[in-house]
Motif scaffolding. Structure first.
Motif, mmCIF file in Angstrom:
data_model
loop_
_atom_site.group_PDB
_atom_site.id
_atom_site.type_symbol
_atom_site.label_atom_id
_atom_site.label_comp_id
_atom_site.label_asym_id
_atom_site.label_seq_id
_atom_site.Cartn_x
_atom_site.Cartn_y
_atom_site.Cartn_z
ATOM 1 N N SER A 53 42.545 27.707 24.185
ATOM 2 C CA SER A 53 43.901 27.685 24.725
ATOM 3 C C SER A 53 44.122 28.835 25.696
ATOM 4 C CB SER A 53 44.923 27.785 23.592
ATOM 5 O OG SER A 53 46.221 27.960 24.111
ATOM 6 N N GLU A 58 34.881 26.612 12.144
ATOM 7 C CA GLU A 58 35.893 27.061 11.183
ATOM 8 C C GLU A 58 35.265 27.882 10.066
ATOM 9 O OE1 GLU A 58 39.208 26.939 11.550
ATOM 10 O OE2 GLU A 58 38.527 26.274 13.528
ATOM 11 N N ASP A 85 32.798 21.451 14.889
ATOM 12 C CA ASP A 85 34.155 21.923 14.577
ATOM 13 C C ASP A 85 34.184 22.591 13.202
ATOM 14 O OD1 ASP A 85 35.286 20.964 16.940
ATOM 15 O OD2 ASP A 85 35.883 19.049 16.048
ATOM 16 N N ASP A 133 43.468 29.733 19.080
ATOM 17 C CA ASP A 133 42.555 28.738 19.620
ATOM 18 C C ASP A 133 41.830 29.314 20.835
ATOM 19 O OD1 ASP A 133 41.227 26.575 20.630
ATOM 20 O OD2 ASP A 133 43.013 25.362 21.035
ATOM 21 N N ALA A 154 33.754 27.150 19.918
ATOM 22 C CA ALA A 154 35.046 26.457 19.811
ATOM 23 C C ALA A 154 35.456 25.882 21.160
ATOM 24 C CB ALA A 154 36.109 27.413 19.284
#
Length: 446
Positions: free
Chosen positions: A12, A258, A254, A9, A168
């Protein structure tokens, strides 16, 4: 422990560790790719030049330095640099695409990239000036510290991993922002006693996203009282539709992210045992969805600014002019609205679609671009500016509740307590820019 590339991610901050089985798969792909390279067949950017020079075959001695030269010669960017969190997202985006195996890079390069990410140190990556098919200029800066082996210099430069990683990150920030947009709009609806007809369940028929947003506004705004007028201004009535559209476009981004991560964007990519030239670096899907969300945020910001203006109007609120304690001696929040107007105007200038300019580079070898790097940069600015208009409206909503004596609905109490923690009660004119700065840092932070 990362076992699947999809588990990475870019938003993150967690430390990254790759599973041994994943590294084993990459090692096997690398071995097969090197065997293919040894056949001597031309492979773009590996044993040939790049761009218009792809017709030039490289000797073995030239190949040994070529991959490093690819990074050196394309690092032509400069300040302004990406913020650290975006630079990290670029690195993670590149790592995730490497883990598919398409780039056929070595485990050693992957581990060096992981170490760079985990170090907490991020390279200087130019935020602007990526005028090429793909994003070779910012990527050359991003990976200048790495030592590429055969085929690895071009792999570090290939595709759109930077724009995808940044998108993202921005999408995650937009999800958090839209929750605040709902709450602030509900606060404005509640404090002016707006007629609740536009938020009835039946209005959301045929649109699940809109129906959910209308339910959210009803819950946050609390029980309906006798409305002040038959119809509130349009900026109040359309809140559900506007915010539902933002939610929908974030989810669409989103999905585009992906697709970009899961699809083939390397060129050449190692597919089915051979090197294949691809066009995944074009990035039109990602660029278009970034543009779409930028436009949706610009509209949401303009509607927010319009509501803010109405909050200063006694005819709408029944409160004092400009939400001043003593209108006349005090100007109230009129200048806050002016700041919001300027912020929305700045945001509006970002809404020109990025993929409408075609300029030839590389002597015509690259004759179109989507400027996806710029599209994701515009989106980051749009999120920041929308937070700015939201802070202005939130300050006005809090002051309107204070002046009205209305109880704060339960669904909004946590938000307004957070405001009270950083913004003292407004009894008179003061430098409201300081209040807005605190709201942006502590209440509306990404």
């Amino acid at each position: 422990m990362i076992e699947d590339p999809a588990d990475l991610d870019p938003a993150s901050p967690a430390r990254i560790e790759l599973a041994p089985a994943l590294l084993d798969r990459l090692a096997a792909t690398r071995t097969a790719a090197l065997r293919t390279l040894a056949s001597g067949r031309p492979v773009y950017g590996v044993n040939t030049g790049m761009g218009n020079l792809s017709k030039v075959r490289l000797t073995e001695d030239e190949q040994r330095v070529h991959q490093r030269n690819l990074l050196l010669g394309r690092a032509v960017g400069g300040p302004p640099w990406l913020p650290p969190e975006e630079a990290r997202a670029v690195l993670i985006g590149r790592l995730r695409t490497f883990l598919t195996g398409d780039a056929a890079v070595s485990v050693e390069l992957v581990q060096a990239l992981v170490a760079l990410i985990n170090s907490g140190e991020v390279p200087d990556i130019p935020a602007e000036g990526a005028g090429s098919a793909g994003e070779i200029i910012p990527l050359a800066h991003a990976f200048a510290s790495l030592d590429p082996g055969p085929k690895e210099g071009i792999a570090l430069l290939a595709g759109i991993p930077g724009a995808t990683g940044r998108a993202a990150l921005h999408a995650a920030n937009a999800h958090r922002l839209v929750e605040r947009l709902s709450a602030i709009a509900a606060g404005a609806i509640a404090v002016v006693g707006a007629n609740r007809d536009p938020y009835r369940p039946a209005v959301g028929r045929g649109d699940a996203v809109l129906a959910s947003e209308l339910a959210r506004l009803r819950e946050l705004a609390g029980p309906e009282e006798e409305p002040r007028s038959l119809q509130a201004p349009v900026s109040f009535r359309v809140a559900g539709h506007v915010i539902a559209h933002v939610r929908r476009t974030v989810r669409q981004l989103d999905d585009a992210v992906e697709r970009a991560f899961d699809g083939v964007t390397d060129s050449p990519a190692y597919l089915d045992g051979e090197f294949v030239g691809t066009a995944g670096f074009h990035g039109i899907d990602l660029a278009a969805h970034c543009d779409h969300l930028t436009a949706a945020l610009a509209h949401a910001a303009e509607v927010s600014v319009a509501r803010l203006h109405r909050l200063l109007d006694p005819a709408v609120t029944g409160l004092t002019a400009q939400l001043a304690r003593e209108p006349g001696p005090q100007a109230g929040l009129v200048a806050v609205h002016k700041r919001a107007v300027a912020t929305a105007h700045q945001l509006r200038r970002l809404t020109l679609p990025t993929a409408i300019s075609t300029t030839e580079t590389s002597n015509g070898q690259e004759d179109v671009q989507t400027f996806s790097w710029e599209a994701v940069g515009n989106l980051g600015d749009a999120i920041r500016l929308t937070r700015g208009t939201a802070a202005c409206e939130l300050l006005a909503v809090r002051q309107a509740f204070a002046l009205s004596g209305r109880p704060v609905p339960p669904g909004l109490q946590e938000l307004l307590r957070a405001v009270d923690d950083v913004v003292p009660p407004i009894a008179g004119d003061r430098p409201f820019g300081e209040d807005l700065t605190r709201l942006l840092a502590d209440v509306l932070r990404p």
